[in-house]
Design a protein around this motif. Structure first.
Motif, mmCIF file in Angstrom:
data_model
loop_
_atom_site.group_PDB
_atom_site.id
_atom_site.type_symbol
_atom_site.label_atom_id
_atom_site.label_comp_id
_atom_site.label_asym_id
_atom_site.label_seq_id
_atom_site.Cartn_x
_atom_site.Cartn_y
_atom_site.Cartn_z
ATOM 1 N N ILE A 179 28.296 19.950 35.020
ATOM 2 C CA ILE A 179 27.541 18.828 34.753
ATOM 3 C C ILE A 179 27.587 17.777 36.580
ATOM 4 O O ILE A 179 26.664 17.426 37.049
ATOM 5 N N ALA A 180 28.974 17.808 37.059
ATOM 6 C CA ALA A 180 29.263 17.459 38.085
ATOM 7 C C ALA A 180 28.101 17.595 39.425
ATOM 8 O O ALA A 180 28.144 16.317 39.825
ATOM 9 N N THR A 181 28.212 18.731 39.238
ATOM 10 C CA THR A 181 28.204 19.487 40.746
ATOM 11 C C THR A 181 26.476 19.941 40.293
ATOM 12 O O THR A 181 25.637 19.223 41.142
ATOM 13 N N THR A 182 25.774 19.872 39.242
ATOM 14 C CA THR A 182 24.758 19.546 39.007
ATOM 15 C C THR A 182 23.939 17.951 39.401
ATOM 16 O O THR A 182 22.843 17.812 40.300
ATOM 17 N N THR A 183 24.274 17.284 38.680
ATOM 18 C CA THR A 183 24.602 15.920 39.217
ATOM 19 C C THR A 183 24.995 15.831 40.633
ATOM 20 O O THR A 183 23.231 15.139 41.747
ATOM 21 N N VAL A 184 25.689 16.121 41.708
ATOM 22 C CA VAL A 184 25.646 15.639 43.259
ATOM 23 C C VAL A 184 24.620 16.406 43.636
ATOM 24 O O VAL A 184 23.880 16.537 44.932
ATOM 25 N N ALA A 185 24.461 18.420 43.396
ATOM 26 C CA ALA A 185 23.608 18.487 44.445
ATOM 27 C C ALA A 185 21.914 17.815 44.081
ATOM 28 O O ALA A 185 20.715 18.131 44.813
ATOM 29 N N THR A 186 21.915 17.473 42.438
ATOM 30 C CA THR A 186 20.453 16.723 42.381
ATOM 31 C C THR A 186 20.347 15.489 43.749
ATOM 32 O O THR A 186 19.059 15.179 43.718
ATOM 33 N N LEU A 187 20.983 14.232 43.159
ATOM 34 C CA LEU A 187 20.920 14.006 43.655
ATOM 35 C C LEU A 187 21.170 14.056 45.839
ATOM 36 O O LEU A 187 20.022 13.794 46.748
ATOM 37 N N LEU A 189 19.826 16.715 46.835
ATOM 38 C CA LEU A 189 18.563 17.202 46.961
ATOM 39 C C LEU A 189 17.793 16.164 47.308
ATOM 40 O O LEU A 189 16.534 15.880 47.774
ATOM 41 N N ALA A 190 17.523 14.859 46.215
ATOM 42 C CA ALA A 190 16.621 14.212 45.521
ATOM 43 C C ALA A 190 16.652 12.736 47.382
ATOM 44 O O ALA A 190 15.684 12.847 48.154
ATOM 45 N N LEU A 191 17.795 12.730 47.815
ATOM 46 C CA LEU A 191 17.767 11.519 48.240
ATOM 47 C C LEU A 191 17.754 12.684 50.533
ATOM 48 O O LEU A 191 16.741 12.006 50.658
ATOM 49 N N LEU A 192 17.538 13.774 50.024
ATOM 50 C CA LEU A 192 17.596 14.530 51.359
ATOM 51 C C LEU A 192 15.523 14.631 51.785
ATOM 52 O O LEU A 192 14.869 14.963 52.969
ATOM 53 N N ASP A 193 15.105 14.826 50.296
ATOM 54 C CA ASP A 193 13.430 14.523 50.075
ATOM 55 C C ASP A 193 12.927 13.668 50.728
ATOM 56 O O ASP A 193 11.903 14.006 51.247
ATOM 57 N N ARG A 194 13.774 12.414 50.199
ATOM 58 C CA ARG A 194 13.383 11.941 51.065
ATOM 59 C C ARG A 194 13.254 11.044 51.839
ATOM 60 O O ARG A 194 12.601 10.313 52.820
ATOM 61 N N PHE A 195 14.607 11.902 52.551
ATOM 62 C CA PHE A 195 14.970 11.262 53.765
ATOM 63 C C PHE A 195 13.535 11.779 54.786
ATOM 64 O O PHE A 195 13.038 11.334 55.338
ATOM 65 N N TRP A 196 13.102 13.197 54.858
ATOM 66 C CA TRP A 196 11.993 14.199 55.502
ATOM 67 C C TRP A 196 11.175 13.338 55.044
ATOM 68 O O TRP A 196 10.266 13.685 56.352
ATOM 69 N N ALA A 197 10.635 12.923 53.815
ATOM 70 C CA ALA A 197 9.444 12.465 53.918
ATOM 71 C C ALA A 197 9.274 10.878 54.325
ATOM 72 O O ALA A 197 8.238 11.053 55.037
ATOM 73 N N PHE A 198 10.079 10.092 54.574
ATOM 74 C CA PHE A 198 10.317 9.435 55.774
ATOM 75 C C PHE A 198 9.903 9.964 57.085
ATOM 76 O O PHE A 198 9.452 8.930 57.664
ATOM 77 N N VAL A 199 10.912 10.422 57.369
ATOM 78 C CA VAL A 199 10.455 10.821 58.872
ATOM 79 C C VAL A 199 9.262 11.745 59.061
ATOM 80 O O VAL A 199 9.032 11.773 60.325
#
Length: 208
Positions: A179-187, A189-199
């Motif tokens: 559960i912890a690994t899945t949560t960290v990976a999800t966060l 990927l979500a932050l990475l997606d928002r960052f590349w969307a901003f760029v």
């Protein structure tokens, strides 16, 4: 005088180099020596009996563990055949009920066997389960008495008995890790997606 006292305190040495006894042993020391000399004999007297009892206890424990293991394997085999019989009885009961209900709607069946066609739907379910149970019982008994199938099932049960299943604590810890690994990976990927969307918005947008 001092030299004389030293001579008295120094034990006499025999010709072979061993000190001679300087005097009689006190009663207390004699009793302690007797007690210490008797202790090994008592230990030796009780040792064989204790060792034999220990060996017999270990042998009984090993036999109990072997019997429990054999019973556990046999129990798994019987449980497998029982579950298979119950499942087969349920499926055959449904098949008998379905075929019976379908035939009851046919005119030729109603004319040929009016008594069976007049049976209610609930009674058809009950009779179907009874017929399915009898057929399943016969099939399971024949399968259980089959030497090849019984040997195969015993070998499978023996191999499953050797499996070391995880404890409740291990399963709980592994679940928390997943559960912890899945949560960290999800966060991440979500932050990475928002960052590349901003760029991407800056590069392909209006530049603001």
């Amino acid at each position: 005088m001092a030299k004389g006292q030293k001579d008295k305190q120094t034990p006499k040495v025999a010709e072979d180099g061993e000190p001679e006894e300087s005097g009689p042993i006190a009663p207390a020391e004699a009793s302690s020596l007797v007690t210490r000399s008797e202790e090994p004999e008592a230990a030796d007297a009780e040792g064989p009996e204790d060792a034999e009892a220990l060996r017999s206890g270990e042998a009984e424990e090993d036999e109990g563990e072997a019997a429990a293991a054999q019973l556990g394997t046999e129990r798994y085999v019987l449980a497998g055949f029982f579950a298979s019989g119950m499942l087969l009885a349920y499926l055959l009961g449904k098949v008998v009920h379905g075929v019976w209900a379908t035939l009851s709607n046919k005119d030729w069946f109603s004319r040929t066997l009016p008594t069976l066609a007049a049976v209610g739907d609930d009674d058809k379910t009950t009779y179907g389960m009874v017929v399915g149970g009898v057929i399943a019982l016969v099939v399971v008994l024949r399968m259980f008495r089959n030497a090849e199938l019984r040997t195969w099932s015993d070998e499978v049960a023996a191999e499953l008995a050797k499996v070391k299943w995880p404890t409740k604590k291990e399963v709980t810890n592994a679940t928390f890790v997943v559960i912890a690994t899945t949560t960290v990976a999800t966060l991440y990927l979500a932050l990475l997606d928002r960052f590349w969307a901003f760029v991407t918005n800056i590069v392909y947008g209006d530049g603001s």
